[in-house]
Structure formats: structure tokens, C-alpha cells
Motif scaffolding. Structure first.
Motif, PDB file in Angstrom:
ATOM      1  N   CYS A  82       0.876  -1.169   0.000  1.00 49.27           N
ATOM      2  CA  CYS A  82       0.000   0.000   0.000  1.00 49.27           C
ATOM      3  C   CYS A  82       0.913   1.219   0.000  1.00 49.27           C
ATOM      4  O   CYS A  82       1.667   1.431   0.954  1.00 49.27           O
ATOM      5  N   TYR A 100       4.009  -3.202   3.485  1.00 51.55           N
ATOM      6  CA  TYR A 100       3.873  -4.476   2.773  1.00 51.55           C
ATOM      7  C   TYR A 100       4.270  -5.648   3.666  1.00 51.55           C
ATOM      8  O   TYR A 100       4.949  -5.493   4.665  1.00 51.55           O
ATOM      9  N   ASP A 101       3.837  -6.839   3.252  1.00 52.00           N
ATOM     10  CA  ASP A 101       4.128  -8.109   3.916  1.00 52.00           C
ATOM     11  C   ASP A 101       5.342  -8.755   3.232  1.00 52.00           C
ATOM     12  O   ASP A 101       5.558  -8.550   2.044  1.00 52.00           O
ATOM     13  N   CYS A 120       5.206  -7.468   8.520  1.00 47.39           N
ATOM     14  CA  CYS A 120       4.906  -6.360   7.629  1.00 47.39           C
ATOM     15  C   CYS A 120       5.982  -5.307   7.851  1.00 47.39           C
ATOM     16  O   CYS A 120       6.491  -5.143   8.967  1.00 47.39           O
ATOM     17  N   SER A 144       0.335 -11.151   6.497  1.00 48.68           N
ATOM     18  CA  SER A 144      -0.780 -10.390   5.943  1.00 48.68           C
ATOM     19  C   SER A 144      -0.656 -10.414   4.427  1.00 48.68           C
ATOM     20  O   SER A 144      -0.249  -9.443   3.804  1.00 48.68           O
ATOM     21  N   GLN A 148      -2.754  -4.460   1.403  1.00 47.47           N
ATOM     22  CA  GLN A 148      -2.858  -3.736   2.672  1.00 47.47           C
ATOM     23  C   GLN A 148      -3.639  -2.437   2.470  1.00 47.47           C
ATOM     24  O   GLN A 148      -3.700  -1.911   1.362  1.00 47.47           O
ATOM     25  N   SER A 149      -4.193  -1.911   3.545  1.00 45.32           N
ATOM     26  CA  SER A 149      -4.861  -0.608   3.535  1.00 45.32           C
ATOM     27  C   SER A 149      -4.278   0.217   4.667  1.00 45.32           C
ATOM     28  O   SER A 149      -4.237  -0.240   5.806  1.00 45.32           O
ATOM     29  N   VAL A 150      -3.819   1.407   4.343  1.00 44.53           N
ATOM     30  CA  VAL A 150      -3.231   2.295   5.340  1.00 44.53           C
ATOM     31  C   VAL A 150      -3.927   3.643   5.246  1.00 44.53           C
ATOM     32  O   VAL A 150      -4.200   4.143   4.150  1.00 44.53           O
ATOM     33  N   ALA A 161      -2.980   0.625   9.886  1.00 43.96           N
ATOM     34  CA  ALA A 161      -2.917  -0.348   8.795  1.00 43.96           C
ATOM     35  C   ALA A 161      -3.971  -1.415   9.043  1.00 43.96           C
ATOM     36  O   ALA A 161      -4.095  -1.927  10.154  1.00 43.96           O
ATOM     37  N   TYR A 162      -4.733  -1.711   8.014  1.00 46.22           N
ATOM     38  CA  TYR A 162      -5.703  -2.794   8.063  1.00 46.22           C
ATOM     39  C   TYR A 162      -5.157  -3.920   7.205  1.00 46.22           C
ATOM     40  O   TYR A 162      -4.782  -3.708   6.054  1.00 46.22           O
ATOM     41  N   MET A 163      -5.097  -5.113   7.802  1.00 48.76           N
ATOM     42  CA  MET A 163      -4.496  -6.250   7.113  1.00 48.76           C
ATOM     43  C   MET A 163      -5.175  -7.534   7.531  1.00 48.76           C
ATOM     44  O   MET A 163      -6.015  -7.532   8.424  1.00 48.76           O
TER      45      MET A 163
END
Length: 179
Positions: A82, A100-101, A120, A144, A148-150, A161-163
């Protein structure tokens, strides 16, 4: 189109307006054939959001001397990045952020700290092309493997961060959850 994209190409990444030059910037994932678990974050630009141009450089060659549009190379092995503009730092070196993962075995220098655990990572960039540090910084432990969403939380003045999380529960099997 290119050897580093022969396994797959996916917009498992971000598209943002290019506030400096107009148009759009896109960060996407690619994988090369024969390179299991080797993933790259690549970059392309568009003036209209329809026709895209891959920005090539020698920063992350795929093979000796090959120009690529890879901006986060196999040493980072980023997954589901993201990319966002950093509106909360005055530093010109931190204009963009990526989250990122990645797998632990790409980081032998910290293997004892993270062995067996996916983490992450974060990195910063002045231009969305050159990222520092090249392998990212440890950010959040755990797998994750999704996009991803940040986002910025203005009340707490922090990025969130939403994962995806996963766990194995006895008798239940693998469980997945949003974290």
C-alpha cells in the motif's frame, strides 16, 4: 511484457494522483518465472489513467544490466503493498510511504529476531521510485498476504494499517481475520 513479469502481474498495490506532474502513478506486483516467492513492486505512470508507461531504470536490474521498472526489488520481496502520500512529515525524503508483507528468509541479517514469522514492513521515498531502507523496516509481526490498507487517523495522529491475520486453532483449522 518483461521477464520479471512472466509469472504474474497484478494491481496488488496502489494507484495515486501524481500531484507534481499530473496524471497518475501505479505501484503493482510482478513475479518472474522460476523465482519461487520472488516478488517485485513495479511502477508505471499514466496521463489519463488508461494508457500506462513503465518507467525503466537500472536501480533494480532483473538480469545483468537490464533496465526494469522494479522499484522495490527481490531483496524486499514485498507482497500486497500500500503506497500513500505522506501528508504528515515535512521531510522531502518521506514524501511517500509503503507498507507491505514479506517472508523472514529474505532477511538473514535479522533471522534470529524474526525466524519463522512473516512480518509487515514500511519504507519511505522522496519520489515513489527510490525506497529506503531497501528491505524496509520491521513494522508489524505476523502474516498479511493481502492488499494492505493504510490511512491516517487524525484524532490519534497516527497511521493505521488494516491487514489480514491468520491463526491455527486446535480442532478448527486455520482462521483468518481482519486486524
Amino acid at each position: 511484457e518483461h521477464p520479471w513479469e512472466q509469472m504474474y502481474v497484478t494491481v496488488y498495490g496502489s494507484v495515486l494522483p501524481n500531484e507534481d506532474a499530473g496524471g497518475f502513478g501505479m505501484w503493482y506486483m510482478a513475479g518472474a518465472k522460476g523465482m519461487q516467492k520472488q516478488q517485485f513492486m513495479c511502477y508505471a505512470e499514466s496521463s489519463d489513467g488508461v494508457c500506462w508507461r513503465k518507467v525503466l531504470s537500472t536501480a533494480h536490474p532483473h538480469e545483468e544490466g537490464t533496465e526494469t521498472n522494479i522499484v522495490l526489488g527481490s531483496e524486499a520481496n514485498g507482497h500486497g503493498p500500500c503506497v500513500i502520500r505522506n501528508e504528515h512529515s515535512d521531510s522531502s525524503d518521506e514524501k511517500y510511504l509503503v507498507f507491505y508483507d514479506s517472508y523472514w528468509y529474505h532477511r538473514p541479517e535479522i533471522k534470529d529476531t524474526i525466524e519463522g514469522i512473516r512480518w509487515c514492513y514500511t519504507a519511505t521515498s522522496p519520489d515513489g521510485i527510490t525506497w529506503s531502507p531497501p528491505k524496509g523496516r520491521l513494522a508489524v509481526p505476523g502474516k498479511s498476504d493481502v492488499g494492505q490498507s493504510v490511512l491516517w487517523d487524525p484524532s490519534r495522529k497516527v497511521y493505521l494499517a488494516y491487514m489480514r491475520g491468520s491463526r491455527h486453532d486446535t480442532g478448527i483449522g486455520q482462521g483468518r481475520y481482519v486486524r
